[in-house]
Design an enzyme around this catalytic site. Structure first.
Site, PDB file in Angstrom:
ATOM      1  N   SER A 107       0.793  -0.915  -0.101  1.00  0.00           N
ATOM      2  CA  SER A 107      -0.116  -0.085   0.253  1.00  0.00           C
ATOM      3  C   SER A 107       0.732   1.186   0.026  1.00  0.00           C
ATOM      4  O   SER A 107       1.813   1.195  -0.201  1.00  0.00           O
ATOM      5  CB  SER A 107      -0.933   0.059   1.564  1.00  0.00           C
TER       6      SER A 107
ATOM      7  N   LYS B 270      13.096   8.051  13.278  1.00  0.00           N
ATOM      8  CA  LYS B 270      13.552   8.186  11.665  1.00  0.00           C
ATOM      9  C   LYS B 270      15.244   8.681  11.935  1.00  0.00           C
ATOM     10  O   LYS B 270      16.173   8.943  10.794  1.00  0.00           O
ATOM     11  CB  LYS B 270      12.688   9.408  10.937  1.00  0.00           C
TER      12      LYS B 270
ATOM     13  N   TYR C 214       8.002   9.141  16.810  1.00  0.00           N
ATOM     14  CA  TYR C 214       8.558   8.592  15.297  1.00  0.00           C
ATOM     15  C   TYR C 214       9.578   9.824  14.843  1.00  0.00           C
ATOM     16  O   TYR C 214      10.611   8.719  14.032  1.00  0.00           O
ATOM     17  CB  TYR C 214       7.039   8.694  14.046  1.00  0.00           C
TER      18      TYR C 214
ATOM     19  N   SER D 153      12.040  10.442   6.686  1.00  0.00           N
ATOM     20  CA  SER D 153      10.164  11.835   6.218  1.00  0.00           C
ATOM     21  C   SER D 153      11.242  12.647   6.752  1.00  0.00           C
ATOM     22  O   SER D 153      12.297  12.979   7.421  1.00  0.00           O
ATOM     23  CB  SER D 153       9.580  11.132   7.577  1.00  0.00           C
TER      24      SER D 153
ATOM     25  N   ILE E 134       3.412   4.715  -0.657  1.00  0.00           N
ATOM     26  CA  ILE E 134       3.775   4.704  -1.334  1.00  0.00           C
ATOM     27  C   ILE E 134       4.897   3.968  -1.810  1.00  0.00           C
ATOM     28  O   ILE E 134       5.426   3.913  -3.060  1.00  0.00           O
ATOM     29  CB  ILE E 134       4.822   5.172  -0.942  1.00  0.00           C
TER      30      ILE E 134
END
Length: 326
Positions: free
Chosen positions: A56, A204, A200, A187, A58
Site C-alpha cells: 500500500s 527516523k 517516530y 521522513s 508509497i
C-alpha cells in the site's frame, strides 16, 4: 561594485533562491533539477529491486513506477492478498514483464530470523539484487510524556532495527558482487522534530545516523544510499499509526488535502532519486519545504519563528491541515 558588494549580492541571491523556489516546487532543488535534467526512471530498466512495505501507500505506487520502467521486482509485506493485487497491476503497467519478473514474497520484517532466508531466496530467484527499498514502517500520534516505553521499543524494532537487519545482509551481498543501492523511506521528521510524534522522530533520526556513515566505510565499494524524506503524503497512514499505548492504533482516517503530495507523485520523485543516486531528497508541498529551508539557512530566526507560531501551527503544517485530536 566592489568585491564585498558582489559577494554580498551572491549570498543574498543564494538564500533568496532557496526560500522562493520551494513556493513552486514539491521537492528539494536538487531533486527538481534531476527530474528535469537528470537520468529518467527508465534508466533503471533491467534492475532487480526489492521493495518492503509494498502492499500500500508509497511502496505500492513505487512498484508501479519501477514496473513501468522495466525493473524486475520483489514485493514484500505481510498482506498477501494486497501484494497479489499490486503484482497484477505491475504486470498491467508493463506488458513486457512476465509473471516471473514480479515476485510476491510475504515477509514479517519483525521476525529477524527470516531475513537471511528471504535474502537468499531473492538472490537464488533472480541471480542478483541491485536495489533494496526499505519502505515498511508506521507513524505515530502521541503525547510525549505519556508514551509507554514499550511503544518506543516497538517503534524502533519496526522502523529501525528490522531495516538495519535486512540492509546489513543485503550490503554483504553488495560487497561480494561489486556494489548496489540501499534506499530508505525516512521522513521530514527524520531531519526536523515535529510535535506529537516523538518516538517516530527518534526512529527516523536514527536511520539517518545509521546510514550516513556508510559512505565513510565503503567509499570505493560502489554502494549507494538514498534517504527519501517525504512530508505530508496522501496515504492512509493514520489508521495504523502507533499511539502512546502499546497495542493501540490511532484508528483515524487520513484527511484528503490538496496540500499533500499524492502517493503517485511521491513514488515518481522517489524513482527519480533512485535513478540519479541522490543521497537525500525532500518531497513535500511548499509550506513544509519553506520551513525546512528557513531552518537550514536561518536557524536562529527559524527557532524564534517556530516558537511564536506555536504548536498548533506546526501540527497543521506536519499534516497539511489534516490533524485531528483523538
Amino acid at each position: 561594485m566592489d568585491l564585498f558588494a558582489i559577494i554580498g549580492l551572491f549570498i543574498v541571491s543564494y538564500y533568496f533562491v532557496y526560500l522562493i523556489l520551494p513556493s513552486i516546487l514539491d521537492c528539494d532543488l536538487l531533486l527538481a533539477f534531476s527530474e528535469r535534467f537528470g537520468k529518467p526512471v527508465s534508466s533503471l530498466a533491467g534492475k532487480t529491486v526489492w521493495i518492503t512495505g509494498a502492499s500500500s501507500g508509497i511502496g505500492e505506487h513505487l512498484a508501479y513506477v519501477l514496473a513501468k520502467a522495466g525493473c524486475k521486482l520483489i514485493l514484500s509485506a505481510r498482506r498477501v492478498t494486497e501484494l497479489d493485487r499490486v503484482k497484477r497491476k505491475c504486470l498491467e503497467e508493463n506488458k513486457h514483464l512476465s509473471d516471473n519478473d514480479v515476485e510476491v514474497y510475504p515477509l514479517d520484517l519483525l521476525n529477524l530470523e527470516l531475513h537471511n532466508t528471504a535474502v537468499r531466496h531473492v538472490i537464488d530467484k533472480f541471480g542478483k539484487l541491485d536495489i533494496l527499498v526499505n519502505n515498511a514502517g508506521r507513524s505515530q500520534r502521541a503525547q510525549w510524556e505519556n508514551i509507554d516505553l514499550t511503544v518506543d521499543k516497538q517503534m524502533f524494532d519496526l522502523n529501525v532495527f528490522s531495516i538495519m537487519s535486512l540492509s546489513r545482509l543485503v550490503v554483504k551481498h553488495f560487497l561480494e558482487t561489486g556494489g548496489g543501492h540501499i534506499v530508505v523511506t525516512s521522513s521530514l521528521a527524520g531531519i526536523l522534530p515535529v510535535p506529537r510524534s516523538a518516538t517516530y522522530c527518534g526512529a527516523k533520526h536514527a536511520l539517518h545516523g545509521y546510514f550516513k556513515p556508510m559512505f565513510l566505510e565503503f567509499p570505493d565499494k560502489h554502494i549507494d544510499v538514498t534517504m527519501v524524506c517525504p512530508g505530508p503524503v496522501q496515504t492512509d497512514f493514520l489508521a495504523e499509526s502507533f499511539t502512546e499505548k502499546s497495542g493501540e492504533k490511532y484508528g483515524i482516517n487520513t484527511d484528503v488535502s490538496k496540500s499533500k503530495v499524492t502517493a503517485e507523485r511521491c513514488a515518481f520523485l522517489m524513482g527519480i532519486a533512485i535513478a540519479n543516486k541522490l543521497e537525500e531528497v525532500w518531497i513535500s508541498r511548499s509550506d513544509s519545504l519553506r520551513m525546512l529551508y528557513l531552518i537550514y539557512c536561518f536557524p536562529n530566526f527559524a527557532k524564534w519563528m517556530i516558537k511564536n507560531l506555536g504548536m498548533k501551527y506546526i501540527m497543521k503544517l506536519r499534516d497539511a491541515n489534516a490533524f485531528k485530536q483523538k
